[in-house]
Design an enzyme around this catalytic site. Sequence first.
Site, mmCIF file in Angstrom:
data_model
loop_
_atom_site.group_PDB
_atom_site.id
_atom_site.type_symbol
_atom_site.label_atom_id
_atom_site.label_comp_id
_atom_site.label_asym_id
_atom_site.label_seq_id
_atom_site.Cartn_x
_atom_site.Cartn_y
_atom_site.Cartn_z
ATOM 1 N N LYS B 74 -36.884 1.753 -36.859
ATOM 2 C CA LYS B 74 -36.921 2.143 -38.226
ATOM 3 C C LYS B 74 -37.482 0.907 -38.924
ATOM 4 O O LYS B 74 -37.053 0.065 -38.950
ATOM 5 C CB LYS B 74 -35.576 2.494 -38.936
ATOM 6 N N SER B 149 -32.485 9.368 -44.150
ATOM 7 C CA SER B 149 -33.767 8.781 -44.326
ATOM 8 C C SER B 149 -34.569 8.150 -43.042
ATOM 9 O O SER B 149 -35.805 7.904 -42.973
ATOM 10 C CB SER B 149 -33.649 7.607 -45.193
ATOM 11 N N SER B 173 -27.866 8.677 -43.312
ATOM 12 C CA SER B 173 -29.289 8.542 -42.793
ATOM 13 C C SER B 173 -29.646 8.425 -41.250
ATOM 14 O O SER B 173 -30.744 8.544 -40.893
ATOM 15 C CB SER B 173 -30.281 7.338 -43.500
#
Lengths: 491, 486
Positions: B74, B149, B173
């Site tokens: 990420k 996210s 997330s």
Amino acid sequence: MTPSKVAWEPVIGLETHVQLGTNSKIFTSASTAFGDDPNTHIDPVVCGLPGTLPVLNEKVLEYAVKAAMALNLQIAEHSKFDRKQYFYPDLPKNYQISQFDEPIAEDGWIEVEVAEKGKDTYIKKIGIERLHMEEDAGKLVHAGSDRLAGSTHSLVDYNRAGVALAEIVSMPDLRTGREAAEYASEIRRIMRYLGVSDGNMQEGSLRCDVNISVRPGPNEPFGTKVEIKNMNSFSAIQKACEYEIQRQIKAYEAGEAVIQETRLWDEAKQLTKSMRSKEGSSDYRYFPDPDLGPIEVSKELRDIWHTELPELPAEKRHRYADQFGLSQYDARVLTDEFSMAHYFERVVGAGVDPKSASNWITGDVAAFVNLQKLTYSQLPLKAEQLAEMIQMIENGVISGKIAKEILPELLTKGGSPKLIVEKRGLGMISDPEILSSIVDELLATFPTEVEAFRGGKTKLQGFFVGQLMKKTSGKADPRLANQILSKKLKA
Amino acid sequence: MSIAEWRQQLKLGKVSSLELVEEKLARIKKVDGKLHAFLEVTSDRARADAKRIDEARAKGQELPPLAGIPFAIKDNLCTKGVLTTCSSKMLEQFVPPYESTVTERLWNSGAVLLGKTNLDEFAMGSSTETSAFGATANPWNLARVPGGSSGGSAAAVASGECIASLGSDTGGSIRQPASFCGVVGLKPTYGRVSRWGLVAFASSLDQVGPFTTTVADSAEILQVIAGRDSRDSTCLEVAVPNYSETLNNSISGMRVGLIKECFEQNGLSDEVKKSVLESAQKLQLLGAELKEVSCPRFNDGIATYYVIAPSEASANLARYDGVKYGYRSMSTDNLSSMTTASRTEGFGSEVKRRILVGTYALSAGYVDAYYKKAQKVRTLIRNDFDNAFKQVDVLLTPTAPTTAFKVGTHSADPVSMYLSDLLTIPANLAGLPAISLPCGFDEAGLPIGMQLIGNVLEESRLLNVAHQYELEAGVMSGSPAGELIV
């Protein structure tokens, strides 16, 4: 100006920022060295790069707790760090890690000795509200102007950012500029004794902000508070307070209001000037820093640190007066620097009379140390050597005059006073037989003067003493030589 | 194929590390134009790493556990020398001079970086739509969001672009996108994994965890990334157990609590509810005891979270001022307006909304009513869990109230978007470990996820139950979006 009818009472409190002298910064291992090229003591944590985290430097905690103990503050068992938020480019994260409602220590006091020329010296206890830890900010340099306004561009140096600070907040117990200066100076002295800060005001390792107001009498409510910044010496603190007290009194007496604001001390013009109004007081949006856990100082650790505290200046001052019988003034001078007090104590510890030790140290030794800008540990004349010299005087081996003669060599090179006296042949002649024969020789050399003395010109005794000293190169024991001389002249 | 299976293939020489990397790079090339899971693909580095590992293997050297396994990371985890943008214009050019602890541990274990994945800007969002560089699509249906996210990391694993990935979880997330994309997503106990190098959103809630296709893979990755770190004071100094060792323990007699309040949600889709309750039955078949428990404050989680997380974010994001790094506005010529302009131009609207909310919640006159009150409710939520764990060993809930929603569904209504994290947020507030694993499909063919929540530091138990469930139900194989099928 007509003298004031109102007995205006100034009310002064100090916020003192002390840089804690750890080698690395409060939340990272970057160096705290002063005076190097800009941005050479930075790392990702200092610069607040994304993803970096603060980790408390344990040495900072130790220094802060020791400082707090020395200020008689209560150490909190649980304490925490908070974020104080405001935008300014010298603050890399745009928040300062500080302590808000749970400081490491609260509720203490120190004793301040207030000495002023022409006034009686007095001792006053000043309350201390709290001590907390926080990180320092960096510095902005505005090019093309000394201020933001008018500059063409600004540069930022983060070397100082993240240096550990202890902020010490006094109670509003101070009443004169002199008291404020003495308080600040005592804080500095304590920090230096502890070895937690060098307290260098020029380099900014000790910074004082003064909060000051005046009120029409001791029982009246406080007047409007004004904050003064930018004082780089204790005398500047005193003068700034004195100026500001008069400015506020004049304002009130002229029927004007004193506004709540921050003022800067202008050293060149010797006055305070308005910097910014504090009306809508800033909202720092404090909240607990989630990156740092609670600060817990165990009782064991507190006990250990407490035993490591040195004897503090006030204790020393009292002891020097009580135990050694020194004057308040001498005690104050000797204890001003820990290294000087330590030196003095070693001399006394070697068996020397404290008053003689004090006289020599506050006199010739201090003059040399100050002139050469030395510390007492750098002084070539070791405490034991000075003790030896003073003892030689006390034992009648040398006179004070001889001592002064050999002192320059001792101060610059050190060494054994005994050896120097021997080498230079300066030992005092205190053998009555030797002195008698010298006096006999002398009287034989000056028969006319002997005749005149015996005829009543007793003032000639001085002439014979001078001749005796000349003959012995000043080594004759003055007391004994005088006795023998008197006896033989009168015979 | 699981990490263990790939390791075996590599060991037996059925495939080389380089071939594996090439296969994944080819997959990315083929599908990522449609998915946009990756912000940057580090092909050269991946090939070089793979070659190095192949050479070491050829020399007969002992290789670390993840040697040659391609990972996606990420883009809010700092990777030294590799852009780390947080999907924000603010950090579009930011190349960290340091490595996050979690990725450092992955590389030390032989893992290969394939690239950095898309996210909601600064991890603020539940759909990966707030990325400044364009949204990511759901591999199961390109018109749907992958969740957020960590949408990029979830989609990359789900679409076979990588074998595993790392995400971060502040309010769900990791788990919510895992649920939407039909993969396993684990959020460890707060403090189990170091946050050094994770770009902070809400520091008291953020935690890094893996996305994988199997529970066993999650256990392997947690093993590598967990453990104390002197650079993070919130990282726990607690020994890391062997997570793989206990995966095959029997769960007979394990008490599984169904949180009543979760199943009574208005917004909970019937299909999701039915699927999770059926999964509970499967656990019962394995010997687990089902029990209904109540966490009365569970539903206050979302309001609490949307005070605490923005409050912390408002401070964490204050550093982006255009002075030191990141985006600097060129539209002004003085210091004070430079900061304002840089932030106005550099942040997207969701980020700004949360900064404003957080600034407000911490302001004098409001801090008691919002931030401090929220902290009190947070304690009550934690107490609810403490009580629940007196009665049961793990808790079971749906991961999200619905399956992946259509792109744009909640764009105009942030609060409706926030509700998609309703079921995941409480574990963050209480600092508890939680895992989302696939448990079925809805009628539209979209994956459904179930969430297991464990007590503090009980990742082993969580992984054990999840693994046993997975063995019983089978690793989910569904039908990804037609466009992605080769």
